[in-house]
Write a protein that holds these residues in place. Sequence first.
Motif, PDB file in Angstrom:
ATOM      1  N   LEU A 150       0.927  -1.128   0.159  1.00 44.90           N
ATOM      2  CA  LEU A 150      -0.086   0.063   0.028  1.00 44.90           C
ATOM      3  C   LEU A 150       0.841   1.383  -0.103  1.00 44.90           C
ATOM      4  CD1 LEU A 150      -2.886   1.201   0.149  1.00 44.90           C
ATOM      5  CD2 LEU A 150      -2.492   1.273   2.888  1.00 44.90           C
ATOM      6  N   TRP A 152       1.742   5.612   0.470  1.00 48.95           N
ATOM      7  CA  TRP A 152       1.333   6.807   0.963  1.00 48.95           C
ATOM      8  C   TRP A 152       2.121   7.983   0.247  1.00 48.95           C
ATOM      9  CZ3 TRP A 152      -2.066   7.338   4.882  1.00 48.95           C
ATOM     10  CH2 TRP A 152      -2.787   5.781   5.539  1.00 48.95           C
ATOM     11  N   MET A 157      -3.125   8.274   1.460  1.00 48.82           N
ATOM     12  CA  MET A 157      -3.025   6.854   1.005  1.00 48.82           C
ATOM     13  C   MET A 157      -3.412   6.985  -0.267  1.00 48.82           C
ATOM     14  SD  MET A 157      -4.934   3.522   2.657  1.00 48.82           S
ATOM     15  CE  MET A 157      -6.605   4.312   2.297  1.00 48.82           C
ATOM     16  N   CYS A 181       6.028   3.222   1.513  1.00 48.77           N
ATOM     17  CA  CYS A 181       5.124   2.037   1.092  1.00 48.77           C
ATOM     18  C   CYS A 181       5.009   1.253   2.508  1.00 48.77           C
ATOM     19  CB  CYS A 181       5.187   1.228   0.054  1.00 48.77           C
ATOM     20  SG  CYS A 181       6.945   0.407   0.137  1.00 48.77           S
TER      21      CYS A 181
END
Length: 864
Positions: A150, A152, A157, A181
Motif C-alpha cells: 500500500l 502513501w 493513502m 510504502c
Amino acid sequence: MEIHLWIVLIFVQHTRGFHGLRFTKSPANLTVTQGNMARLGCAIEGLSEPEIVWMKDGEKVYSTDQMYINLDPHHWETFHTVKSVQQQDAGKYWCEVENYGAIISSEPAWITVEGVPHFVLEPQDVATFPGAPFNLTCTAVGPPEPVEVLWWLGGVMKGDFTPSPSVLIVPGVNDSIKFYCEAKNAKGVSVSRTGTVYIKVLPDSPTALHVDQVSDNMTLMWTPGFTGYSSLSTCTIQMSSSSRKKLKRPDKEVSVPPFQHTIEGLRSHSNYSVRIRCDNEVGSSPFSPWLDFQTPESVPSAAPKNLTFDLTEQQLSLTWAALREEELNGRLLAYKLQWNLGGESQEPFLFKENFAHFSGGGRFFNATFQVSACTVVGCGPWSRPVLITPASAMQTQTQREHMWVGLVSGLLVVAVFGLLLTVLVHRRGKETQFGYAFKTPGTESVVTFTAARSFSRQGPELPESTLDSLGINDDLKTKLQDVLIPERLLTLGQMLGKGEFGSVREAFLKMEDSSMQVAVKVLKTDISTSSDIEQCLKEAAYMKDFHHPNVIQLIGVSLHRRPQQRLPIPMVILPFMKHGDLHTFLLMSRLGDEPFTLSLQTLVQFMLDIARGMEYLSSKSIIHRDLAARNCMLNENMTVCVADFGLSKKIYTGDYYRQGSVSKLPVKWIALESLADNVYTTQSDVWAFGVTMWETMALGQTPYPGVENSEIYEYLIKGERLKQPPDCPVEVYEIMHSCWSPVPKCRPSFQHLIAQLDGLWAGLPPTPAKEPLLYVNMDGEVDSGLGAGPGTTVSGEPLRAVPWQCVGMEEDEKDWLVGSSGSVLAIGGDYRYITGPCNVMDGDGGHSEDGLSEDTRDEDIINV
C-alpha cells in the motif's frame, strides 16, 4: 630403502583416511517463524578430532556456542543454533572440513524465516522537474506469501493494497513531497523507509576554487556547490589575462567529474584571473568569485638583439636592445655578457642595463662577445656573437682613401720643404734665439744644435701632502700620523667596487724589497670639504687600533694631491681580500656561471666569524651601525672579517649613540628602536647581525622580499619578522629570531651568540671534502666595499612572529609586543649589487674620476 617404505606406508594410511572421510549427516531445510530458534546439524566420519566449519551463503559463520558430540572414535556430530531467527538469518547453510589441503563439504540446507514482509527493494528518492510524471517501486517478500503493498504520498493513502512488487505512477508534483510504502502478509505489516521527491533547480556556484602546479601549465581544481538535485554534466571556465583589466580568453567548457582541468600555454610571470560555473539539466549556476593568481618566472625566451660595439684605444662600449616584457618571462636579474679571446673563454660580466663600458679598449681586439638576459630562474638564449675589430670594413675603406690622399699631400709638402731647406743650407747659417742652428758651409755638411736654455712640457712635481693640509682636528691627526704612507709608494690599479662616499681600487704598495697587493679606499673626488674628509679618516682611526682575525685591519693612510685643489684626497689602505665581500660570494653560489654548494657547516662558520668580530668591536665600545653581508669580507683562508666602518661610532659616554643629523642608513638592517628614535646601541648591532644571519642562510637574497623600505617600520611594529629561509634548520632560525626582539635588552649579547653558534657548529656532522669553490667575479661592477680583484677564484615549521618575553621587562616595554598579522610573499633574490657600469669621463663630464655617478643610489639605503 627402509625410509622409502615408511613414507609409502604413511601415504597409504593418509590415502585410506581421506577416502574414508565422509559426512554421515547434512543439515536439513528449516522454515522458522521470526523470533523462534533454529538448529542445524551435521556429522562426519573418518577423523579423530575434526574442525567442522559452518558456512552461510559462502561466508564462514562465527559461533561461540558450537557443540561437538563424539558418536564413535572417528565419528563426530556438531550443531549450529540461532536462538532468535531474524530475516537476516535466512539463507543457505552447509558444513566444511579441511583435510591435507582438501575441502570436503556437506550437502547444503536453507533456513526460511516466516514473519512480517521483508523489503527487497525500498522506494528511493526522486528528483524531477515540476509537473513531470514519475514512477515509484516497492518490493517485499515473505514467507508467508502472498505479500501486498500500500502506497502513501504526502501523508495521503494512494489506492488500496496491491500484490508485491508494486509500482505507483505519479502524474507529477510541483513541490517537494515525502512518500513510503506498507507491506503486509499473514504475519503482519512492515513499513519501508521514507523517500523524498525533489524538484530539480539550478545548481549553486562552485566553491574552494584553487590553482595547483602553476607553471606553463596550470591545474585548476574546485568543489561543486549544491547540484540542484541533478547531476552536473559540464563546467565552464572563464579566464582573463589580468585581474584588473579582465582581458578575457575564450571560455572553456569541460566535462565533469573530475572537478579539475589543466590549462596549457600560459605566459610566465603573468597575472591571470579565473572563475567557474557548472551546468545541470535545469541550467547554469552563477559564476564563482574571480580567483587571481600569478604564474612563476622562467628563463627568457629570446636573446637580446642588435648587439653593437664602439671601440677606441681607450674604451670599448657595447649596447644591445632590451628584451620586451613578453620575452623576458620574469623580472630582469641581469644581462650576462660572455666573451672569448684567443679561443679561450673569459670570466663573464653581469650588468643591470643594456649597455656596458670597459676601459682599455685595445685589450679586447679580436674578442668575441655574446649577451643573454637572466631572470631568477636562469639565463635565456645567447645573442649572435659579435667580433670586436679595430674598425668596420666601411671605416677601413674610408681610412685607406684618406691615407692615400694624405700620403700624396705629404709627399708634396716634403718636396717643397726639402727644396727650401737646400736653399737655406747653401746660403748661410743663421743664429736663432736658442743658439747656432747651422755652421758655415764647408766640404762636409754637418747639422748641429746647441740649446741656449731648456724647458719641460710638464708642470712642476706636486709637493707631498701632509695631514696638516686637511684641516682636520688635532686628535685625529695625532692618531693617523704614524700610519701615514707617502703616495709615491702606491700604484693604483682598477676599481674593485664603489660606494656612497667613494671607490675601492686594487693597488700595490711598494715595500723595501717587494710589493704587497692591497685595497685602497679612495674618497669621492667631488667631496671636497674638511668635514667629509674627516668622516672618511675617522673610519681609518677606528681601524688603527683593531687587532682581531675577524675584523679588517688598517695598513695605512695616504694622501693624493690634486692640481689646483686646496685639499688632497684621503686614501685608506686596507688588506686585499681575495674572495671579495660575503654578499657577492653568497649570491654567486646561486647565480654564478658555475653555481656551487655551501654546506651548513660553512654558513654557520661565516656567522661565527662575524659574531666574533662584532663581539670584539663591542668590547672596544664601537657601534658598527652598518653590519650586513655586503660589509663582511672573505680573505684567502675563507675567514670572514667585519669591514666598512663608515657609519661606526665610538661610545664615549653611556651605552648608546643618538643619530643627530640626516644621513643615509640601511633601513632593512636597522633595529626597530633605531628606526623609531635614531638610537643606536650594541643591541641594535645584534638586530643587524640577525638580518646578516638571514642573508647568509638565504644565500644573498634581499631581506624582507616584497616589502618596500617605506613599509618596513609598519611591518615590524605589527610583530612581523623575516621568515625562515628554505633549508634553514629551526635551530639556526631560532637564534636569528632571538636577535629581533622589540625590547633591546631581551636580545642576546654577541658573547651569548658565539656560544650558541659554536655549540651548533660542533654538533653538525663533518662535511666531506669537495672540489674548490669557484665563482664569477664581476670585475668592479659589484658594490662590495672591498671587492676581489678581476678573475679571482677561490680554491619543521618556521617560527611565527610571536611576542618576546624576558626577565625584568618594564610595563611600558610590553607595548612593543604585538602578535603576528600574517606572512609576506617572498618574491626574489638580492639584485642590488649587480649594477650597471659607470662611464669614466674627464672632470668636465657627468661622472667623477672614480666612476661613481652623482645619481648612484642604493635601493635599500634611505635618508632617516
